[in-house]
Design a protein around this motif. Structure first.
Motif, PDB file in Angstrom:
ATOM      1  N   ALA A 289       0.836  -1.206   0.000  1.00 37.56           N
ATOM      2  CA  ALA A 289       0.000   0.000   0.000  1.00 37.56           C
ATOM      3  C   ALA A 289       0.872   1.257   0.000  1.00 37.56           C
ATOM      4  O   ALA A 289       0.401   2.345  -0.295  1.00 37.56           O
ATOM      5  N   ASN A 290       2.139   1.093   0.329  1.00 41.50           N
ATOM      6  CA  ASN A 290       3.042   2.251   0.481  1.00 41.50           C
ATOM      7  C   ASN A 290       3.338   2.938  -0.855  1.00 41.50           C
ATOM      8  O   ASN A 290       3.870   2.317  -1.776  1.00 41.50           O
ATOM      9  N   GLN A 291       3.009   4.217  -0.933  1.00 41.13           N
ATOM     10  CA  GLN A 291       3.149   4.964  -2.196  1.00 41.13           C
ATOM     11  C   GLN A 291       4.602   5.112  -2.618  1.00 41.13           C
ATOM     12  O   GLN A 291       4.928   5.091  -3.804  1.00 41.13           O
ATOM     13  N   MET A 292       5.483   5.291  -1.638  1.00 39.95           N
ATOM     14  CA  MET A 292       6.911   5.450  -1.956  1.00 39.95           C
ATOM     15  C   MET A 292       7.450   4.154  -2.574  1.00 39.95           C
ATOM     16  O   MET A 292       8.208   4.187  -3.547  1.00 39.95           O
ATOM     17  N   LEU A 293       7.042   3.011  -2.024  1.00 42.40           N
ATOM     18  CA  LEU A 293       7.472   1.721  -2.577  1.00 42.40           C
ATOM     19  C   LEU A 293       6.968   1.583  -4.026  1.00 42.40           C
ATOM     20  O   LEU A 293       7.714   1.186  -4.917  1.00 42.40           O
ATOM     21  N   ARG A 294       5.721   1.916  -4.256  1.00 43.94           N
ATOM     22  CA  ARG A 294       5.137   1.806  -5.596  1.00 43.94           C
ATOM     23  C   ARG A 294       5.872   2.706  -6.589  1.00 43.94           C
ATOM     24  O   ARG A 294       6.254   2.265  -7.675  1.00 43.94           O
ATOM     25  N   GLN A 295       6.064   3.964  -6.172  1.00 44.52           N
ATOM     26  CA  GLN A 295       6.700   4.935  -7.081  1.00 44.52           C
ATOM     27  C   GLN A 295       8.134   4.559  -7.408  1.00 44.52           C
ATOM     28  O   GLN A 295       8.557   4.592  -8.562  1.00 44.52           O
ATOM     29  N   ARG A 296       8.887   4.211  -6.359  1.00 39.89           N
ATOM     30  CA  ARG A 296      10.308   3.913  -6.579  1.00 39.89           C
ATOM     31  C   ARG A 296      10.474   2.658  -7.426  1.00 39.89           C
ATOM     32  O   ARG A 296      11.363   2.571  -8.272  1.00 39.89           O
ATOM     33  N   MET A 297       9.606   1.658  -7.197  1.00 36.05           N
ATOM     34  CA  MET A 297       9.689   0.422  -7.974  1.00 36.05           C
ATOM     35  C   MET A 297       9.428   0.743  -9.445  1.00 36.05           C
ATOM     36  O   MET A 297      10.096   0.233 -10.332  1.00 36.05           O
ATOM     37  N   ARG A 298       8.451   1.577  -9.687  1.00 40.62           N
ATOM     38  CA  ARG A 298       8.129   1.936 -11.080  1.00 40.62           C
ATOM     39  C   ARG A 298       9.240   2.749 -11.712  1.00 40.62           C
ATOM     40  O   ARG A 298       9.567   2.575 -12.887  1.00 40.62           O
TER      41      ARG A 298
END
Ligand code: KG4
Ligand code: ZN
Length: 352
Positions: A289-298
């Motif tokens: 759910a963590n936005q930072m994890l999602r953004q950085r992975m992308r």
């Protein structure tokens, strides 16, 4: 088309859902115990099982009613068999067994981690997912990096050697005086903080696909809590009873911690996806759910990165029903003698 009821009680959510064909959610009911456990700063097992007992029949009834199908239309009853808290698992498994017996429907015992994986099949029901995919499961109890080669076929590439990612969020949240659960509260604080203020180590920068978060947790503890002298006969436990230093910026510490933890997850996941020629990266579990994890992975991967909608990141019955669909289609069934399996690594299921 299959219609599967999924029941989940492995930790602190009592959940049930009805899923069509493993991909379309007909109903999804979650009774969260967060408020109950918040005052203890973590999940209190005895309270969890008692709350499951109180909630289970209402939650399951509601799920079946909302789906508008009736028990007679179900093809099977899927339930989380493990891993998880033994007392909590027993409530769901016993309830599912009773239902299976009463309705004559087959029972399917599901691995909770496989459930998290299948939350990705629910988010975009029309989209085809081409194997192999790289899956990162990050939750309160687990951090697993898997290569999924087909339905039910998993190769474990690595995982945490100590704390799970969500557990680290929860423990650091407690040190920073934030409410339980730590993950979403650290994320909120971090949005107002500066990640460059504290330099926390991104541990295990090696060739393996394993993670380690206890060093990071200790580094945060050293930086933000007051060291208290040992008292004779008493074990010092700043993790459980932290005293925050008055000059610490909670927002900056939260941002710096999140940056280090997310950095480690992203680095190894992206490298593994490349090495194993995955078609895409799937994120699952509460921490996804963590936005930072999602953004950085992308940002750091050339491959598509998928994650479930927020309500399917944390524990729910729909993901258990979705995993159940593929087992049902493969002709797998559990018998009514099935026991709970509190420790149960996710390995390949034989789908012969
Ligand atoms: O998957 P889940 O509901 O339960 C387990 O199977 O463990 O995950 C719960 C975990 C908690 O540790 C919580 O702090 C974390 O997921 N979490 C988050 C966020 N939302 C939930 N961690 C980081 N950022 C978030 N936004
Ligand atoms: Zn979970």
């Amino acid at each position: 088309m299959t219609i599967i009821l999924g029941i989940e009680t492995s930790c602190d959510e009592t959940a049930a859902a009805v899923v069509m064909d493993g991909r379309v959610i007909a109903s999804n009911i979650v009774a969260s115990q967060i408020d109950l456990h918040a005052k203890y700063g973590g999940v209190f097992p005895e309270l969890a099982s008692r709350a499951h007992v109180e909630a289970i029949s209402g939650v399951v009834e509601q799920a079946v009613q909302d789906a508008g199908v009736g028990y007679d239309k179900l093809d099977a009853i899927a339930v989380t068999r493990g891993p998880g808290l033994v007392g909590s698992l027993l409530v769901g498994v016993n309830y599912a067994k009773g239902l299976a017996l009463a309705t004559g429907k087959p029972l399917l015992g599901i691995n909770h981690l496989e459930g998290h994986v299948y939350s990705l099949w629910l988010s975009e029901p029309q989209r085809e997912i081409r194997f192999p995919v790289l899956v990162l499961i990050v939750s309160g109890g687990h951090t697993e990096l898997l290569l999924m080669e087909d339905h039910g076929k998993y190769e474990r590439l690595g995982g945490t050697l100590d704390d799970a990612a969500g557990e680290a969020f929860d423990k650091v949240g407690r040190m920073l005086g934030l409410p339980f659960p730590g993950g979403p509260n650290i994320e909120r604080a971090a949005q107002m903080g500066n990640a460059a203020v504290y330099h926390f180590p991104r541990s295990k920068r090696d060739e393996s696909y394993d993670f380690s978060f206890s060093g990071l947790k200790t580094a945060v503890m050293r930086e933000v809590t007051v060291s208290q002298p040992n008292q004779p006969g008493k074990k010092r436990s700043p993790e459980k009873n932290p005293k925050l230093r008055s000059d610490v910026s909670v927002n900056d510490a939260a941002a710096s911690f999140q940056d280090a933890l997310v950095g480690a997850l992203v680095e190894k996941t992206v490298r593994a996806a490349k090495a194993y020629h995955a078609t895409e990266i799937l994120l699952a579990g509460g921490v996804s759910a963590n936005q930072m994890l999602r953004q950085r992975m992308r940002a750091e991967s050339e491959l598509p990165v998928r994650y479930p909608p927020l309500n399917l990141c944390t524990d729910n019955g729909a993901m258990i029903a979705a995993a159940g669909h593929y087992r049902y289609e493969a002709g797998l069934r559990s018998d009514l003698e099935m026991d709970v399996t509190p420790m149960w690594p996710l390995t390949s299921t034989s789908y012969e």
